[in-house]
Design a protein around this motif. Structure first.
Motif, PDB file in Angstrom:
ATOM      1  N   ARG A   1      54.119  56.027  -0.605  1.00 37.45           N
ATOM      2  CA  ARG A   1      55.149  56.113  -1.640  1.00 37.45           C
ATOM      3  C   ARG A   1      55.831  57.483  -1.614  1.00 37.45           C
ATOM      4  NH1 ARG A   1      56.116  53.172  -6.063  1.00 37.45           N
ATOM      5  NH2 ARG A   1      54.174  52.005  -5.749  1.00 37.45           N
ATOM      6  N   THR A   2      55.034  58.541  -1.405  1.00 36.07           N
ATOM      7  CA  THR A   2      55.614  59.884  -1.334  1.00 36.07           C
ATOM      8  C   THR A   2      56.594  59.991  -0.159  1.00 36.07           C
ATOM      9  OG1 THR A   2      53.605  60.834  -2.302  1.00 36.07           O
ATOM     10  CG2 THR A   2      55.089  62.333  -1.109  1.00 36.07           C
ATOM     11  N   SER A   3      56.212  59.436   0.985  1.00 36.87           N
ATOM     12  CA  SER A   3      57.113  59.459   2.149  1.00 36.87           C
ATOM     13  C   SER A   3      58.382  58.667   1.883  1.00 36.87           C
ATOM     14  CB  SER A   3      56.392  58.892   3.373  1.00 36.87           C
ATOM     15  OG  SER A   3      55.303  59.713   3.747  1.00 36.87           O
ATOM     16  N   LEU A   4      58.247  57.544   1.171  1.00 31.67           N
ATOM     17  CA  LEU A   4      59.438  56.757   0.852  1.00 31.67           C
ATOM     18  C   LEU A   4      60.346  57.502  -0.112  1.00 31.67           C
ATOM     19  CD1 LEU A   4      57.913  53.164   0.508  1.00 31.67           C
ATOM     20  CD2 LEU A   4      59.347  54.050   2.349  1.00 31.67           C
ATOM     21  N   ASP A   5      59.748  58.218  -1.077  1.00 32.67           N
ATOM     22  CA  ASP A   5      60.579  59.022  -1.983  1.00 32.67           C
ATOM     23  C   ASP A   5      61.330  60.106  -1.210  1.00 32.67           C
ATOM     24  OD1 ASP A   5      59.712  57.517  -4.112  1.00 32.67           O
ATOM     25  OD2 ASP A   5      58.099  58.908  -4.671  1.00 32.67           O
ATOM     26  N   GLU A   6      60.642  60.744  -0.276  1.00 34.67           N
ATOM     27  CA  GLU A   6      61.320  61.752   0.542  1.00 34.67           C
ATOM     28  C   GLU A   6      62.396  61.105   1.415  1.00 34.67           C
ATOM     29  OE1 GLU A   6      58.282  63.666   2.726  1.00 34.67           O
ATOM     30  OE2 GLU A   6      57.549  64.876   1.032  1.00 34.67           O
ATOM     31  N   LEU A   7      62.135  59.882   1.871  1.00 32.13           N
ATOM     32  CA  LEU A   7      63.128  59.170   2.662  1.00 32.13           C
ATOM     33  C   LEU A   7      64.379  58.886   1.848  1.00 32.13           C
ATOM     34  CD1 LEU A   7      64.049  57.616   5.179  1.00 32.13           C
ATOM     35  CD2 LEU A   7      62.768  55.629   4.330  1.00 32.13           C
ATOM     36  N   VAL A   8      64.210  58.513   0.584  1.00 39.53           N
ATOM     37  CA  VAL A   8      65.362  58.279  -0.282  1.00 39.53           C
ATOM     38  C   VAL A   8      66.177  59.556  -0.445  1.00 39.53           C
ATOM     39  CG1 VAL A   8      66.074  57.687  -2.635  1.00 39.53           C
ATOM     40  CG2 VAL A   8      64.300  56.352  -1.496  1.00 39.53           C
ATOM     41  N   GLY A   9      65.490  60.681  -0.670  1.00 40.73           N
ATOM     42  CA  GLY A   9      66.205  61.946  -0.820  1.00 40.73           C
ATOM     43  C   GLY A   9      66.917  62.358   0.457  1.00 40.73           C
TER      44      GLY A   9
ATOM     45  N   GLN B   1      60.092  59.971   8.479  1.00 42.61           N
ATOM     46  CA  GLN B   1      59.521  59.642   7.171  1.00 42.61           C
ATOM     47  C   GLN B   1      59.245  58.146   7.045  1.00 42.61           C
ATOM     48  OE1 GLN B   1      62.610  61.300   4.804  1.00 42.61           O
ATOM     49  NE2 GLN B   1      61.800  63.403   4.907  1.00 42.61           N
ATOM     50  N   ALA B   2      60.153  57.307   7.578  1.00 40.92           N
ATOM     51  CA  ALA B   2      59.915  55.874   7.540  1.00 40.92           C
ATOM     52  C   ALA B   2      58.720  55.493   8.404  1.00 40.92           C
ATOM     53  CB  ALA B   2      61.160  55.139   8.020  1.00 40.92           C
ATOM     54  N   THR B   3      58.551  56.157   9.553  1.00 47.19           N
ATOM     55  CA  THR B   3      57.397  55.886  10.416  1.00 47.19           C
ATOM     56  C   THR B   3      56.093  56.238   9.725  1.00 47.19           C
ATOM     57  OG1 THR B   3      58.761  56.303  12.385  1.00 47.19           O
ATOM     58  CG2 THR B   3      56.373  56.385  12.660  1.00 47.19           C
ATOM     59  N   VAL B   4      56.080  57.391   9.057  1.00 46.86           N
ATOM     60  CA  VAL B   4      54.875  57.807   8.318  1.00 46.86           C
ATOM     61  C   VAL B   4      54.576  56.818   7.203  1.00 46.86           C
ATOM     62  CG1 VAL B   4      53.919  59.596   6.832  1.00 46.86           C
ATOM     63  CG2 VAL B   4      55.153  60.233   8.910  1.00 46.86           C
ATOM     64  N   ALA B   5      55.595  56.389   6.454  1.00 45.78           N
ATOM     65  CA  ALA B   5      55.371  55.445   5.362  1.00 45.78           C
ATOM     66  C   ALA B   5      54.833  54.122   5.883  1.00 45.78           C
ATOM     67  CB  ALA B   5      56.679  55.228   4.598  1.00 45.78           C
ATOM     68  N   ALA B   6      55.379  53.644   6.992  1.00 45.91           N
ATOM     69  CA  ALA B   6      54.894  52.383   7.554  1.00 45.91           C
ATOM     70  C   ALA B   6      53.454  52.501   8.044  1.00 45.91           C
ATOM     71  CB  ALA B   6      55.803  51.954   8.707  1.00 45.91           C
ATOM     72  N   HIS B   7      53.109  53.669   8.592  1.00 42.74           N
ATOM     73  CA  HIS B   7      51.757  53.868   9.097  1.00 42.74           C
ATOM     74  C   HIS B   7      50.728  53.949   7.963  1.00 42.74           C
ATOM     75  CE1 HIS B   7      48.581  55.179  11.808  1.00 42.74           C
ATOM     76  NE2 HIS B   7      48.373  56.253  11.037  1.00 42.74           N
TER      77      HIS B   7
ATOM     78  N   ALA C   1      72.274  63.538  13.569  1.00 42.43           N
ATOM     79  CA  ALA C   1      71.059  63.687  14.366  1.00 42.43           C
ATOM     80  C   ALA C   1      69.915  64.238  13.528  1.00 42.43           C
ATOM     81  CB  ALA C   1      71.331  64.601  15.560  1.00 42.43           C
ATOM     82  N   HIS C   2      70.208  65.262  12.716  1.00 50.25           N
ATOM     83  CA  HIS C   2      69.145  65.873  11.917  1.00 50.25           C
ATOM     84  C   HIS C   2      68.649  64.923  10.832  1.00 50.25           C
ATOM     85  CE1 HIS C   2      66.871  68.626   9.512  1.00 50.25           C
ATOM     86  NE2 HIS C   2      67.730  68.539   8.498  1.00 50.25           N
ATOM     87  N   GLN C   3      69.549  64.411  10.037  1.00 49.22           N
ATOM     88  CA  GLN C   3      69.136  63.596   8.892  1.00 49.22           C
ATOM     89  C   GLN C   3      68.518  62.271   9.333  1.00 49.22           C
ATOM     90  OE1 GLN C   3      69.063  64.798   6.040  1.00 49.22           O
ATOM     91  NE2 GLN C   3      70.472  66.535   6.092  1.00 49.22           N
ATOM     92  N   ILE C   4      69.105  61.615  10.323  1.00 50.11           N
ATOM     93  CA  ILE C   4      68.554  60.339  10.771  1.00 50.11           C
ATOM     94  C   ILE C   4      67.197  60.538  11.436  1.00 50.11           C
ATOM     95  CG2 ILE C   4      68.942  58.348  12.270  1.00 50.11           C
ATOM     96  CD1 ILE C   4      70.697  58.513   9.747  1.00 50.11           C
ATOM     97  N   THR C   5      67.030  61.646  12.167  1.00 45.73           N
ATOM     98  CA  THR C   5      65.719  61.923  12.759  1.00 45.73           C
ATOM     99  C   THR C   5      64.660  62.105  11.678  1.00 45.73           C
ATOM    100  OG1 THR C   5      66.717  62.934  14.707  1.00 45.73           O
ATOM    101  CG2 THR C   5      64.440  63.503  14.226  1.00 45.73           C
ATOM    102  N   LEU C   6      64.986  62.850  10.622  1.00 44.62           N
ATOM    103  CA  LEU C   6      64.045  63.026   9.518  1.00 44.62           C
ATOM    104  C   LEU C   6      63.752  61.697   8.827  1.00 44.62           C
ATOM    105  CD1 LEU C   6      65.226  66.356   7.843  1.00 44.62           C
ATOM    106  CD2 LEU C   6      63.353  66.002   9.437  1.00 44.62           C
ATOM    107  N   ALA C   7      64.799  60.918   8.600  1.00 41.91           N
ATOM    108  CA  ALA C   7      64.600  59.625   7.943  1.00 41.91           C
ATOM    109  C   ALA C   7      63.724  58.717   8.790  1.00 41.91           C
ATOM    110  CB  ALA C   7      65.951  58.970   7.675  1.00 41.91           C
ATOM    111  N   ASN C   8      63.920  58.728  10.097  1.00 38.92           N
ATOM    112  CA  ASN C   8      63.106  57.910  10.977  1.00 38.92           C
ATOM    113  C   ASN C   8      61.651  58.343  10.950  1.00 38.92           C
ATOM    114  OD1 ASN C   8      62.844  55.926  13.333  1.00 38.92           O
ATOM    115  ND2 ASN C   8      62.109  57.826  14.252  1.00 38.92           N
TER     116      ASN C   8
END
Length: 386
Positions: free
Chosen positions: A205-213, A189-195, A180-187
């Motif tokens: 790109r920064t949001s995608l890097d954080e998403l990878v981590g 970060q992916a939303t921010v990157a897409a926006h 729940a925690h990690q997938i919520t954060l990933a979601n």
């Protein structure tokens, strides 16, 4: 066997010679041994009947010996095996007295040897009853041992099932918190990157890097948790200590990078917590903030710790405002899991809508006595490690 022994006894004479058994010996042996097959259904009646056959030995002109009363001995054994203690002596003592009292009236010139013979005849059913009583006790003992063994096996199986159920519940809680925690954060970060992808590619790109981590960290934690299911004897996955309040700042930073501004305030003097309580406190904050990120239409939340003499209060609130729209999701097990964790360590949890708007999650967790502070050691998790 009873027929052969009785017939052999009918062939003996007073002068220790053996002759052909008379007709009366055949008749007596047939009648007394023919009664034995029904001794299990009517043991008392068969003892009386075979004793009467033994009493008729002397009046029929036969020599009273232990061989002649073999059917009476066998029926006495069956009586002792199958009846309660008061019945056996009440039947066998009079039977033994009859076997020794009747022959002197029909046998003349009794000697000391004859007296010993008659005493042996009377003792034969009594000795058989002693062996029968011993067999009864041994069977009862074996039955008790079998019942105890069966009860111990059932208790062991119940305990094993209880432990398995408890372990499954613990693992389910851990996996829920991690996913729940990690997938919520990933979601987020992916939303921010897409926006920001079209207008601010560098920030995207920064949001995608954080998403990878974030996803890498989620995979590591899931691998460690699932590894315990595959190899329960392998302790290599237990080297990392379980999280606690000391890791809360790092937790808040992950939410901040995902777009949720979280402030933290502490009232009172912080004290060391037992490992289980420390982990529970961390999981409550993590799950409450995850619910804010998933369900609340807000961009901010507040975590407050209030340290008292015997307990600490953890309160996570949000204002329910902001620019984000809440998403419709099916109900999960977040609040249920938090309440189970808090209850397991002796605390209480409440979660409800605030009158001024937003949502409040409040947990009361017990603290150790002031003179006996808990010391946290790496890897000590009271059964709640990863």
């Amino acid at each position: 066997m009873a027929f052969a022994l009785c017939l052999l006894g009918g062939a003996l004479r007073v002068d220790d010679t053996v002759t052909s058994p008379p007709v009366t010996a055949h008749l007596l042996a047939a009648v007394s041994s023919g009664l034995l097959p029904v001794r299990q259904r009517a043991p008392v009646a068969i003892v009386i009947a075979t004793t009467l056959c033994g009493v008729l030995v002397a009046p029929m002109g036969l020599l009273s010996t232990p061989l002649v009363v073999a059917p009476a001995a066998i029926s006495a054994y069956s009586l002792a095996v199958r009846t309660e203690r008061p019945v056996t002596p009440a039947v066998l003592l009079p039977a033994a007295a009859l076997l020794v009292a009747v022959p002197p009236f029909f046998e003349t010139d009794l000697s000391w040897a004859d007296t010993g013979r008659l005493a042996t005849v009377a003792a034969t059913p009594l000795v058989s009853a002693v062996f029968g009583r011993s067999t009864r006790h041994r069977r009862a003992y074996l039955t008790i041992m079998e019942d105890r063994a069966r009860l111990a096996e059932e208790t062991r199986d119940d305990e094993a099932r209880r432990r398995v159920a408890g372990e499954r519940l613990r693992i389910a809680r851990e996996l829920h918190d991690l996913v729940a925690h990690q997938i919520t954060l990933a979601n987020a970060q992916a939303t921010v990157a897409a926006h920001l992808f079209a207008t601010r590619p560098e920030q995207a790109r920064t949001s995608l890097d954080e998403l990878v981590g974030t996803t890498r960290h989620a995979l590591d934690e899931l691998r460690a948790a699932v590894g315990l299911l595959r190899q329960p004897e392998d302790t290599s996955a237990l080297t990392e200590p379980a999280p606690g309040l000391s890791q809360v700042p790092e937790l808040l930073s992950t939410f901040h990078r995902a777009g949720l501004a979280v402030s933290m305030h502490e009232d009172g003097t912080a004290r060391p917590l037992p490992p289980a309580v420390d982990l529970t406190a961390y999981r409550v904050i993590q799950e409450a903030l995850t619910n804010v990120a998933k369900h609340a239409a807000t961009g901010s939340a507040e975590v407050r710790l209030a340290w008292n003499r015997d307990h600490v209060i953890i309160a996570v609130t949000d204002d329910g405002g902001g620019s984000r729209e809440p998403q419709e999701r099916p109900p999960g097990y977040g609040l249920i899991g938090m309440r189970e964790r808090v209850t397991a360590v002796g605390g209480s949890l409440s979660a409800d809508v605030r009158p001024q708007g937003g949502f409040l999650v409040s947990a009361h967790l017990p603290l150790p006595a002031a003179g006996n502070p808990a010391r946290r050691t790496d890897g000590a998790t009271d059964g709640e490690g990863r």
